[in-house]
Motif scaffolding. Structure first.
Motif, PDB file in Angstrom:
ATOM      1  N   TRP A   1       0.820  -1.199   0.000  1.00 51.12           N
ATOM      2  CA  TRP A   1       0.000   0.000   0.000  1.00 51.12           C
ATOM      3  C   TRP A   1       0.867   1.268   0.000  1.00 51.12           C
ATOM      4  O   TRP A   1       2.013   1.271   0.432  1.00 51.12           O
ATOM      5  CB  TRP A   1      -0.984   0.031   1.156  1.00 51.12           C
ATOM      6  CG  TRP A   1      -1.950  -1.117   1.226  1.00 51.12           C
ATOM      7  CD1 TRP A   1      -1.889  -2.299   0.531  1.00 51.12           C
ATOM      8  CD2 TRP A   1      -3.109  -1.207   2.048  1.00 51.12           C
ATOM      9  NE1 TRP A   1      -2.943  -3.102   0.873  1.00 51.12           N
ATOM     10  CE2 TRP A   1      -3.713  -2.467   1.810  1.00 51.12           C
ATOM     11  CE3 TRP A   1      -3.704  -0.347   2.967  1.00 51.12           C
ATOM     12  CZ2 TRP A   1      -4.874  -2.886   2.451  1.00 51.12           C
ATOM     13  CZ3 TRP A   1      -4.850  -0.757   3.623  1.00 51.12           C
ATOM     14  CH2 TRP A   1      -5.434  -2.008   3.360  1.00 51.12           C
ATOM     15  N   MET A   2       0.260   2.333  -0.490  1.00 53.79           N
ATOM     16  CA  MET A   2       0.930   3.627  -0.628  1.00 53.79           C
ATOM     17  C   MET A   2       1.031   4.322   0.731  1.00 53.79           C
ATOM     18  O   MET A   2       0.020   4.510   1.421  1.00 53.79           O
ATOM     19  CB  MET A   2       0.142   4.521  -1.581  1.00 53.79           C
ATOM     20  CG  MET A   2       0.693   5.922  -1.726  1.00 53.79           C
ATOM     21  SD  MET A   2       2.246   6.017  -2.638  1.00 53.79           S
ATOM     22  CE  MET A   2       1.675   5.655  -4.311  1.00 53.79           C
ATOM     23  N   PRO A   3       2.236   4.734   1.151  1.00 56.75           N
ATOM     24  CA  PRO A   3       2.352   5.471   2.415  1.00 56.75           C
ATOM     25  C   PRO A   3       1.923   6.933   2.248  1.00 56.75           C
ATOM     26  O   PRO A   3       2.070   7.523   1.182  1.00 56.75           O
ATOM     27  CB  PRO A   3       3.844   5.362   2.735  1.00 56.75           C
ATOM     28  CG  PRO A   3       4.501   5.205   1.397  1.00 56.75           C
ATOM     29  CD  PRO A   3       3.536   4.463   0.523  1.00 56.75           C
ATOM     30  N   ALA A   4       1.417   7.492   3.345  1.00 60.10           N
ATOM     31  CA  ALA A   4       0.939   8.879   3.356  1.00 60.10           C
ATOM     32  C   ALA A   4       0.894   9.342   4.794  1.00 60.10           C
ATOM     33  O   ALA A   4       1.095   8.547   5.727  1.00 60.10           O
ATOM     34  CB  ALA A   4      -0.446   8.969   2.716  1.00 60.10           C
ATOM     35  N   TRP A   5       0.653  10.630   4.991  1.00 60.78           N
ATOM     36  CA  TRP A   5       0.280  11.036   6.338  1.00 60.78           C
ATOM     37  C   TRP A   5      -0.935  11.947   6.279  1.00 60.78           C
ATOM     38  O   TRP A   5      -1.244  12.550   5.257  1.00 60.78           O
ATOM     39  CB  TRP A   5       1.419  11.638   7.141  1.00 60.78           C
ATOM     40  CG  TRP A   5       2.103  12.853   6.638  1.00 60.78           C
ATOM     41  CD1 TRP A   5       1.585  13.898   5.952  1.00 60.78           C
ATOM     42  CD2 TRP A   5       3.491  13.145   6.831  1.00 60.78           C
ATOM     43  NE1 TRP A   5       2.540  14.831   5.703  1.00 60.78           N
ATOM     44  CE2 TRP A   5       3.716  14.404   6.228  1.00 60.78           C
ATOM     45  CE3 TRP A   5       4.542  12.494   7.468  1.00 60.78           C
ATOM     46  CZ2 TRP A   5       4.974  14.999   6.238  1.00 60.78           C
ATOM     47  CZ3 TRP A   5       5.785  13.099   7.479  1.00 60.78           C
ATOM     48  CH2 TRP A   5       5.988  14.329   6.866  1.00 60.78           C
ATOM     49  N   ILE A   6      -1.606  12.001   7.404  1.00 64.45           N
ATOM     50  CA  ILE A   6      -2.913  12.657   7.472  1.00 64.45           C
ATOM     51  C   ILE A   6      -2.747  14.143   7.754  1.00 64.45           C
ATOM     52  O   ILE A   6      -2.066  14.545   8.696  1.00 64.45           O
ATOM     53  CB  ILE A   6      -3.793  11.986   8.536  1.00 64.45           C
ATOM     54  CG1 ILE A   6      -4.075  10.538   8.112  1.00 64.45           C
ATOM     55  CG2 ILE A   6      -5.090  12.749   8.732  1.00 64.45           C
ATOM     56  CD1 ILE A   6      -4.899   9.765   9.113  1.00 64.45           C
ATOM     57  N   ASP A   7      -3.399  14.947   6.928  1.00 66.82           N
ATOM     58  CA  ASP A   7      -3.394  16.398   7.110  1.00 66.82           C
ATOM     59  C   ASP A   7      -4.554  16.863   7.987  1.00 66.82           C
ATOM     60  O   ASP A   7      -4.407  17.792   8.782  1.00 66.82           O
ATOM     61  CB  ASP A   7      -3.481  17.093   5.747  1.00 66.82           C
ATOM     62  CG  ASP A   7      -2.347  16.694   4.817  1.00 66.82           C
ATOM     63  OD1 ASP A   7      -1.183  16.709   5.263  1.00 66.82           O
ATOM     64  OD2 ASP A   7      -2.608  16.350   3.649  1.00 66.82           O
ATOM     65  N   ASP A   8      -5.716  16.210   7.823  1.00 68.61           N
ATOM     66  CA  ASP A   8      -6.904  16.685   8.531  1.00 68.61           C
ATOM     67  C   ASP A   8      -7.950  15.571   8.585  1.00 68.61           C
ATOM     68  O   ASP A   8      -7.985  14.706   7.692  1.00 68.61           O
ATOM     69  CB  ASP A   8      -7.498  17.905   7.813  1.00 68.61           C
ATOM     70  CG  ASP A   8      -8.688  18.497   8.545  1.00 68.61           C
ATOM     71  OD1 ASP A   8      -8.521  18.917   9.704  1.00 68.61           O
ATOM     72  OD2 ASP A   8      -9.789  18.503   7.964  1.00 68.61           O
ATOM     73  N   VAL A   9      -8.779  15.603   9.638  1.00 65.38           N
ATOM     74  CA  VAL A   9      -9.892  14.663   9.770  1.00 65.38           C
ATOM     75  C   VAL A   9     -11.149  15.447  10.146  1.00 65.38           C
ATOM     76  O   VAL A   9     -11.142  16.206  11.120  1.00 65.38           O
ATOM     77  CB  VAL A   9      -9.617  13.583  10.842  1.00 65.38           C
ATOM     78  CG1 VAL A   9     -10.817  12.633  10.960  1.00 65.38           C
ATOM     79  CG2 VAL A   9      -8.357  12.789  10.507  1.00 65.38           C
ATOM     80  N   GLU A  10     -12.198  15.282   9.362  1.00 62.56           N
ATOM     81  CA  GLU A  10     -13.502  15.878   9.680  1.00 62.56           C
ATOM     82  C   GLU A  10     -14.403  14.759  10.194  1.00 62.56           C
ATOM     83  O   GLU A  10     -14.777  13.854   9.440  1.00 62.56           O
ATOM     84  CB  GLU A  10     -14.112  16.505   8.426  1.00 62.56           C
ATOM     85  CG  GLU A  10     -13.242  17.568   7.774  1.00 62.56           C
ATOM     86  CD  GLU A  10     -13.796  17.997   6.428  1.00 62.56           C
ATOM     87  OE1 GLU A  10     -15.044  17.987   6.269  1.00 62.56           O
ATOM     88  OE2 GLU A  10     -12.989  18.308   5.525  1.00 62.56           O
TER      89      GLU A  10
END
Length: 422
Positions: A283-292
């Motif tokens: 899977w593609m790694p990422a990081w979270i900018d925001d959660v609504e």
């Protein structure tokens, strides 16, 4: 545009900087990145060394760093990849497991973002200024969290440089080559000549052929014995290190010579396909900018995909398409993966896939996704690292060393205790 030209262009885009951007020098202040932010390449500390140990599952290893003294005395120096850190091999995206031990690599690194959870020993901030016996200064920099790790041809492609072969001295299918690494567009007056060894195991790539030393001798390109001028022939080199005779303590060895663009193009294409298959299974790694957050477990997550991948992988993320998102550790290990990554992952759809139009920092793809799910899991919080899978990618189970069962960093195999105490 040839495949190799495309590889060069992509490498520059990944870096998000021009060829004029230089790595930090020893005079610059050490820089500590902030969690959840891509660190600026121009603040990275630069060094190179031989890869002597790899713990691929935890994205860390050890390098014998080239310093001022006797290279063979230098003990292995631990490093860890940043979550957004990029590995490049043969001018293509790679994982640590793809790089052979002994390869000499170029490093752009920083202080640990959070020393409390570092996967390798945390050193005094000024450690690169310390002298260690016959090894000299600079063999164990505190900047051991890597943003960019690249082999010699990848480094040359990114910097627009080539090796110019000046002279060969050969006897019994082994010997030495005098060469200098220079800008492809012309000398800048800063290149210095370097003498490196080669032997019968050195691989020579020409077009679609794999040649040996004896082939160049048979063709009359190299002499059977003695010296010959090579007239500044432009090539790309793979560099490693081997013990050498004559009380020479820092002399590198040529493992590969690419004589033309077709040869390196094939190497880059093969490595690209290897890495594409790897990312699709992990899977593609990422990081979270925001959660609504919504009601009853619903949420919309905005995340930035990490950079350094083949463009076709990012193209698999399509607006309206299904996707899964799972929490990960800073080493990019999946959390709660006992029954496969998809078992604990939040499922949903991609509401939006946007590509940044301004300059993209190294480590970022510039691709930001908005992901909607009806069951948000604990690990999906701003600043956290995640892995994302579009619906078209295969679902597989991972080997035990590549996930953390309960999310505890102490579950690493092996633990940081394997490294030396400083």
């Amino acid at each position: 545009m040839t495949q190799l030209q495309l590889a060069r262009w992509v490498a520059l885009m990944y870096c998000g900087v021009s060829l004029l951007a230089s790595a930090a020098t020893a005079a610059d202040a050490p820089f500590r990145p902030e969690t959840g932010k891509f660190p600026p390449l121009e603040k990275a500390y630069s060094y190179r060394g031989e890869l002597v140990f790899v713990d691929h599952a935890n994205r860390r290893g050890s390098l014998r760093v080239a310093g001022e003294g006797m290279y063979f005395r230098n003990p292995p120096h631990p490093f860890a990849m940043l979550p957004c850190g990029i590995v490049r091999y043969h001018g293509a995206p790679a994982d640590l497991r793809d790089i052979p031990l002994g390869s000499v690599l170029h490093v752009r690194a920083f202080l640990p973002p959070d020393p409390k959870i570092s996967a390798v020993p945390v050193l005094p901030v000024n450690n690169r200024e310390k002298t260690s016996g016959y090894s000299g200064q600079g063999i164990a920099p505190a900047e051991n969290h890597v943003l960019l790790l690249e082999d010699e041809p990848s480094y040359c492609l990114r910097e627009g440089k080539v090796w110019k072969l000046k002279e060969i001295n050969i006897s019994n299918r082994r010997g030495m080559i005098v060469a200098s690494r220079e800008l492809r567009s012309g000398g800048d007056g800063k290149a210095t000549e370097e003498t490196m060894t080669f032997d019968a195991a050195t691989r020579i790539w020409r077009g679609r052929e794999l040649l040996g030393i004896e082939d160049l001798i048979a063709d009359g390109v190299w002499p059977d014995a003695g010296k010959k001028s090579l007239d500044g022939q432009e090539v790309l080199l793979g560099i490693t290190w081997k013990p050498t005779t004559g009380d020479v303590f820092t002399r590198f060895h040529i493992s590969d010579i690419w004589l033309d663009e077709t040869a390196l193009q094939r190497a880059a294409q093969q490595q690209t396909e290897t890495h594409k298959a790897f990312i699709r299974s992990r899977w593609m790694p990422a990081w979270i900018d925001d959660v609504e957050y919504g009601k009853f477990g619903r949420a919309t997550v905005t995340a930035t995909l990490f950079g350094g991948m083949d463009p076709s992988l990012y193209a698999d993320f399509q607006k309206g398409g299904p996707a899964m998102m799972n929490a990960a550790e800073n080493t990019l290990k999946h959390l709660g993966g006992n029954y496969g990554p998809s078992h604990m992952a939040s499922r949903g759809s991609l509401l939006e896939v946007a590509k940044a139009t301004d300059e993209v920092p190294l480590g970022s793809s510039g691709v930001q996704i908005r992901f909607e799910t009806d069951l948000i899991i604990e690990g999906l919080r701003p600043g956290r690292v995640v892995r994302v899978c579009p619906g078209s990618w295969p679902q597989v189970n991972l080997p035990r060393e590549e996930f953390l069962g309960d999310g505890n960093p102490d579950d690493r195999f092996p633990t940081p205790a394997i490294f030396p105490k400083y």
